[in-house]
Design a protein around this motif. Structure first.
Motif, mmCIF file in Angstrom:
data_model
loop_
_atom_site.group_PDB
_atom_site.id
_atom_site.type_symbol
_atom_site.label_atom_id
_atom_site.label_comp_id
_atom_site.label_asym_id
_atom_site.label_seq_id
_atom_site.Cartn_x
_atom_site.Cartn_y
_atom_site.Cartn_z
ATOM 1 N N UNK A 55 0.829 -1.208 0.000
ATOM 2 C CA UNK A 55 0.000 0.000 0.000
ATOM 3 C C UNK A 55 0.866 1.261 0.000
ATOM 4 N N UNK A 56 1.957 1.248 0.773
ATOM 5 C CA UNK A 56 2.862 2.403 0.793
ATOM 6 C C UNK A 56 3.439 2.657 -0.600
ATOM 7 N N UNK A 57 3.880 1.606 -1.264
ATOM 8 C CA UNK A 57 4.436 1.764 -2.605
ATOM 9 C C UNK A 57 3.378 2.316 -3.553
ATOM 10 N N UNK A 58 2.172 1.785 -3.464
ATOM 11 C CA UNK A 58 1.078 2.254 -4.308
ATOM 12 C C UNK A 58 0.808 3.746 -4.086
ATOM 13 N N UNK A 59 0.747 4.153 -2.832
ATOM 14 C CA UNK A 59 0.471 5.555 -2.497
ATOM 15 C C UNK A 59 1.626 6.464 -2.931
ATOM 16 N N UNK A 60 2.854 6.010 -2.732
ATOM 17 C CA UNK A 60 4.010 6.812 -3.154
ATOM 18 C C UNK A 60 3.980 7.017 -4.665
ATOM 19 N N UNK A 61 3.736 5.936 -5.413
ATOM 20 C CA UNK A 61 3.659 6.056 -6.871
ATOM 21 C C UNK A 61 2.525 6.991 -7.278
ATOM 22 N N UNK A 62 1.388 6.891 -6.605
ATOM 23 C CA UNK A 62 0.258 7.773 -6.896
ATOM 24 C C UNK A 62 0.620 9.233 -6.603
ATOM 25 N N UNK A 63 1.253 9.471 -5.483
ATOM 26 C CA UNK A 63 1.635 10.847 -5.130
ATOM 27 C C UNK A 63 2.650 11.409 -6.123
ATOM 28 N N UNK A 64 3.630 10.598 -6.533
ATOM 29 C CA UNK A 64 4.585 11.056 -7.553
ATOM 30 C C UNK A 64 3.845 11.403 -8.833
ATOM 31 N N UNK A 65 2.882 10.572 -9.203
ATOM 32 C CA UNK A 65 2.120 10.809 -10.427
ATOM 33 C C UNK A 65 1.304 12.086 -10.347
ATOM 34 N N UNK A 66 0.579 12.249 -9.258
ATOM 35 C CA UNK A 66 -0.262 13.445 -9.105
ATOM 36 C C UNK A 66 0.579 14.708 -9.008
ATOM 37 N N UNK A 67 1.676 14.647 -8.261
ATOM 38 C CA UNK A 67 2.577 15.796 -8.156
ATOM 39 C C UNK A 67 3.097 16.185 -9.535
ATOM 40 N N UNK A 68 3.470 15.195 -10.313
ATOM 41 C CA UNK A 68 4.020 15.459 -11.643
ATOM 42 C C UNK A 68 2.968 16.000 -12.608
#
Length: 144
Positions: A55-68
């Motif tokens: 879940x942490x990896x999923x959220x980190x990837x999502x946050x990187x995506x949204x930030x970008x």
């Protein structure tokens, strides 16, 4: 310099879209790799920790995506924060590529052309993300 900045911003935006797409694709990984069946074999604490890390990896990837996607301009403004964030995201994806090639035991990887194709696409995505954020890191570092 402005054209280069525009191109890097577009690459970061596309990288954001790709990371959000990766999240969607990641939802199929548990089924493809049979996580439910495999996790029955481990203690409850190990299972809980595994799902927490996933879940942490999923959220980190999502946050990187949204930030970008939503702040690509800020990621190219030459600030210390832009340098640090791009450097961190680049290191994150470079480490994922290294893990893929030097750590994962692929002896039980699911067979089939579709699974092989999916792995190639994922590895190319991880390499591309490493390159985009590495380029953005370099761009910000040398902007002033």
């Amino acid at each position: 310099m402005e054209l280069s900045k525009t191109i890097i911003q577009q690459l970061i935006y596309l990288a954001g879209l790709a990371q959000v797409a990766l999240i969607i694709g990641s939802l199929f990984i548990p089924k493809v790799l049979g996580w439910k069946k495999e996790l029955v074999k481990v203690q409850p604490l190990i299972k809980q920790m595994f799902w927490t890390y996933a879940a942490y990896i999923l959220v980190i990837n999502l946050c990187f995506g949204l930030l970008s996607m939503f702040d690509y301009r800020e990621l190219t403004n030459g600030s210390n924060l832009a340098i640090i964030i791009n450097g961190f995201i680049a290191a994150y994806w470079v480490s994922r590529v290294l893990i893929q090639f030097f750590y994962f035991d692929r002896s039980n990887f699911p067979a089939g052309k579709l699974n092989k194709l999916a792995e190639v696409v994922l590895v190319l995505l991880f390499i591309s993300l490493s390159a985009v954020y590495g380029l953005a890191f370099y761009f910000n570092l040398h902007q002033n």
